[in-house]
Design a protein around this motif. Structure first.
Motif, mmCIF file in Angstrom:
data_model
loop_
_atom_site.group_PDB
_atom_site.id
_atom_site.type_symbol
_atom_site.label_atom_id
_atom_site.label_comp_id
_atom_site.label_asym_id
_atom_site.label_seq_id
_atom_site.Cartn_x
_atom_site.Cartn_y
_atom_site.Cartn_z
ATOM 1 N N GLN A 7 -5.619 5.863 -5.095
ATOM 2 C CA GLN A 7 -6.943 5.276 -5.326
ATOM 3 C C GLN A 7 -8.033 6.159 -4.728
ATOM 4 O OE1 GLN A 7 -6.640 1.359 -3.660
ATOM 5 N NE2 GLN A 7 -6.224 0.430 -5.650
ATOM 6 N N ARG A 46 5.352 0.150 -5.960
ATOM 7 C CA ARG A 46 5.051 1.405 -5.295
ATOM 8 C C ARG A 46 4.602 1.078 -3.871
ATOM 9 N NH1 ARG A 46 2.038 6.447 -7.990
ATOM 10 N NH2 ARG A 46 3.633 6.150 -9.516
ATOM 11 N N PRO A 47 4.933 1.914 -2.896
ATOM 12 C CA PRO A 47 4.491 1.629 -1.524
ATOM 13 C C PRO A 47 2.958 1.588 -1.426
ATOM 14 C CG PRO A 47 6.100 3.412 -1.550
ATOM 15 C CD PRO A 47 5.788 3.085 -2.968
ATOM 16 N N ARG A 48 2.455 0.714 -0.566
ATOM 17 C CA ARG A 48 1.019 0.516 -0.412
ATOM 18 C C ARG A 48 0.305 1.808 -0.003
ATOM 19 N NH1 ARG A 48 -2.240 -3.776 -0.139
ATOM 20 N NH2 ARG A 48 -0.551 -5.257 -0.136
ATOM 21 N N GLU A 49 0.937 2.615 0.825
ATOM 22 C CA GLU A 49 0.308 3.861 1.288
ATOM 23 C C GLU A 49 0.072 4.823 0.120
ATOM 24 O OE1 GLU A 49 3.288 2.773 2.689
ATOM 25 O OE2 GLU A 49 2.235 1.672 4.277
ATOM 26 N N LYS A 50 1.070 4.918 -0.747
ATOM 27 C CA LYS A 50 0.937 5.793 -1.917
ATOM 28 C C LYS A 50 -0.178 5.288 -2.837
ATOM 29 C CE LYS A 50 4.386 8.867 -2.429
ATOM 30 N NZ LYS A 50 4.170 10.260 -2.666
ATOM 31 N N LEU A 51 -0.248 3.976 -3.012
ATOM 32 C CA LEU A 51 -1.257 3.384 -3.866
ATOM 33 C C LEU A 51 -2.660 3.662 -3.323
ATOM 34 C CD1 LEU A 51 -1.792 1.602 -6.325
ATOM 35 C CD2 LEU A 51 -1.671 -0.358 -4.806
ATOM 36 N N ILE A 52 -2.854 3.488 -2.038
ATOM 37 C CA ILE A 52 -4.156 3.755 -1.417
ATOM 38 C C ILE A 52 -4.509 5.231 -1.534
ATOM 39 C CG2 ILE A 52 -5.371 3.771 0.799
ATOM 40 C CD1 ILE A 52 -3.845 1.168 1.468
ATOM 41 N N GLU A 53 -3.520 6.095 -1.358
ATOM 42 C CA GLU A 53 -3.748 7.541 -1.484
ATOM 43 C C GLU A 53 -4.206 7.905 -2.902
ATOM 44 O OE1 GLU A 53 -0.800 11.331 -1.638
ATOM 45 O OE2 GLU A 53 -0.454 9.902 -0.007
ATOM 46 N N PRO A 71 7.386 -4.489 -3.813
ATOM 47 C CA PRO A 71 6.306 -3.826 -4.549
ATOM 48 C C PRO A 71 6.836 -2.664 -5.385
ATOM 49 C CG PRO A 71 6.155 -3.332 -2.214
ATOM 50 C CD PRO A 71 7.234 -4.351 -2.371
#
Length: 67
Positions: free
Chosen positions: A16, A7-14, A5
């Motif tokens: 958003q 960008r890491p999923r955690e960063k993306l959720i943060e 990916p």
């Protein structure tokens, strides 16, 4: 073959959650968006109005004519 990916999923959720929690127009949600969406167009409009006004003044008074 799967790709890693961007960008890491955690960063993306943060990110958003941050952008969804702001109650402003979509084009003003970023930290520097006021500069690009408001300040620059206002500066361009002010400069163009100044130049138009100066041109009208010069034409009405006959300043800067080429002979």
């Amino acid at each position: 073959m799967t790709e890693a990916p961007f960008r890491p999923r955690e960063k993306l959720i943060e990110k958003q959650k941050y952008y969804q929690s702001i109650h402003r127009h979509t084009y003003l949600k970023g930290p520097l968006d006021k500069i690009t969406s408001v300040t620059i167009p206002l500066a361009l409009a002010a400069a163009s109005m100044y130049m138009i006004g100066r041109g009208i003044y010069n034409m009405s008074h006959g300043i800067g004519k080429k002979e």
